[in-house]
Design a protein around this motif. Structure first.
Motif, PDB file in Angstrom:
ATOM      1  N   ILE A 101      31.893  37.576  40.211  1.00 15.62           N
ATOM      2  CA  ILE A 101      32.687  36.297  39.962  1.00 15.62           C
ATOM      3  C   ILE A 101      33.113  36.165  38.493  1.00 15.62           C
ATOM      4  CG2 ILE A 101      30.603  35.082  39.756  1.00 15.62           C
ATOM      5  CD1 ILE A 101      33.834  33.858  41.181  1.00 15.62           C
ATOM      6  N   ASN A 102      32.077  36.569  37.597  1.00 24.50           N
ATOM      7  CA  ASN A 102      32.617  36.704  36.108  1.00 24.50           C
ATOM      8  C   ASN A 102      33.697  37.444  35.530  1.00 24.50           C
ATOM      9  OD1 ASN A 102      30.173  35.094  36.391  1.00 24.50           O
ATOM     10  ND2 ASN A 102      29.295  35.866  34.593  1.00 24.50           N
ATOM     11  N   ALA A 103      33.953  38.335  36.499  1.00 26.34           N
ATOM     12  CA  ALA A 103      35.194  39.316  36.161  1.00 26.34           C
ATOM     13  C   ALA A 103      36.592  38.723  36.562  1.00 26.34           C
ATOM     14  CB  ALA A 103      35.074  40.673  37.015  1.00 26.34           C
ATOM     15  N   ILE A 111      43.208  30.843  45.512  1.00 27.12           N
ATOM     16  CA  ILE A 111      43.381  29.715  46.553  1.00 27.12           C
ATOM     17  C   ILE A 111      44.294  30.109  47.697  1.00 27.12           C
ATOM     18  CG2 ILE A 111      43.798  27.306  47.268  1.00 27.12           C
ATOM     19  CD1 ILE A 111      42.682  26.469  44.546  1.00 27.12           C
ATOM     20  N   GLY A 112      43.875  30.375  48.911  1.00 26.52           N
ATOM     21  CA  GLY A 112      44.914  30.638  49.929  1.00 26.52           C
ATOM     22  C   GLY A 112      45.313  32.076  50.171  1.00 26.52           C
ATOM     23  N   VAL A 129      32.007  35.851  48.532  1.00 24.58           N
ATOM     24  CA  VAL A 129      33.066  35.870  49.482  1.00 24.58           C
ATOM     25  C   VAL A 129      33.426  37.298  49.838  1.00 24.58           C
ATOM     26  CG1 VAL A 129      35.391  35.408  49.638  1.00 24.58           C
ATOM     27  CG2 VAL A 129      34.211  34.013  48.128  1.00 24.58           C
ATOM     28  N   GLU A 130      33.334  37.605  51.359  1.00 26.42           N
ATOM     29  CA  GLU A 130      33.621  38.803  51.871  1.00 26.42           C
ATOM     30  C   GLU A 130      34.980  39.324  51.661  1.00 26.42           C
ATOM     31  OE1 GLU A 130      32.177  39.288  55.782  1.00 26.42           O
ATOM     32  OE2 GLU A 130      30.444  37.971  55.352  1.00 26.42           O
ATOM     33  N   ALA A 131      35.172  40.575  51.391  1.00 27.70           N
ATOM     34  CA  ALA A 131      36.440  41.246  51.565  1.00 27.70           C
ATOM     35  C   ALA A 131      37.382  40.853  52.873  1.00 27.70           C
ATOM     36  CB  ALA A 131      36.407  42.650  51.206  1.00 27.70           C
ATOM     37  N   MET A 139      35.826  27.014  48.668  1.00 28.65           N
ATOM     38  CA  MET A 139      35.002  28.153  48.002  1.00 28.65           C
ATOM     39  C   MET A 139      35.163  28.222  46.834  1.00 28.65           C
ATOM     40  SD  MET A 139      36.158  31.196  50.896  1.00 28.65           S
ATOM     41  CE  MET A 139      35.655  31.355  52.554  1.00 28.65           C
ATOM     42  N   ILE A 140      36.212  27.747  46.108  1.00 24.03           N
ATOM     43  CA  ILE A 140      36.706  28.146  44.768  1.00 24.03           C
ATOM     44  C   ILE A 140      35.728  26.838  44.106  1.00 24.03           C
ATOM     45  CG2 ILE A 140      38.520  27.173  42.924  1.00 24.03           C
ATOM     46  CD1 ILE A 140      38.862  29.838  44.475  1.00 24.03           C
TER      47      ILE A 140
END
Length: 160
Positions: A101-103, A111-112, A129-131, A139-140
């Motif tokens: 997430i930090n990347a 979003i979306g 979050v899965e691919a 989620m954001i």
């Protein structure tokens, strides 16, 4: 003296000086690894799997063992690239799939959209979050909260 380390699944090789850590070799190849804790073995952003050559690496230290115990995706062949020093030949490293997430520079732009790859927690390594999943506004919010708490934790550990 140098050692050749193979990086999978990208089928690249890198040169690492004897007794240097794997992180050096991984970063010189600009792979998707972030040294969030500055190489102190306190996060999971440099977590890798050793496909072969575990005996050609330095033994696990206490901090690395504790960190690996907290990583959801850790396996018996897991190591932290920042802690594993190359002492012999024959090391083959597999870089786990996913992005920490930090990347992600601007989370709002997701979003979306569908996640192109797994989005991972930088301390625990668990999938946030899965691919292929659609990224929603809720989620954001969770991702932002996670990022904020991780940044606060890492800031405290740098001060200590």
């Amino acid at each position: 003296m140098t050692k050749i380390v193979k990086l999978e699944p990208i089928a690249q090789e890198t040169v690492v000086k004897t007794n240097d850590n794997l992180l050096y070799g991984v970063l010189t190849n600009e792979l998707n690894i972030l040294p969030e804790c500055s190489g102190r073995g306190m996060c999971s952003t440099c977590h890798v799997y050793i496909k072969s050559g575990m005996e050609s690496l330095s033994p696990l230290n206490r901090r690395e063992k504790r960190t690996l115990e907290a990583i959801a995706t850790a396996q018996p062949n897991s190591r932290l690239a920042c802690q594993a020093r190359v002492i012999g030949d024959g090391v083959v490293v597999e870089i786990p799939a996913g992005m920490h997430i930090n990347a992600i520079k601007d989370i709002e732009t997701l979003i979306g959209r569908r996640a192109e790859q797994d989005i991972l927690h930088p301390l625990e390594g668990k999938i946030l979050v899965e691919a292929g999943k659609l990224i929603t506004r809720s989620m954001i919010s969770q991702l932002k909260d996670t990022r904020t708490s991780v940044e606060a934790y890492l800031a405290r550990t740098r001060e200590a």
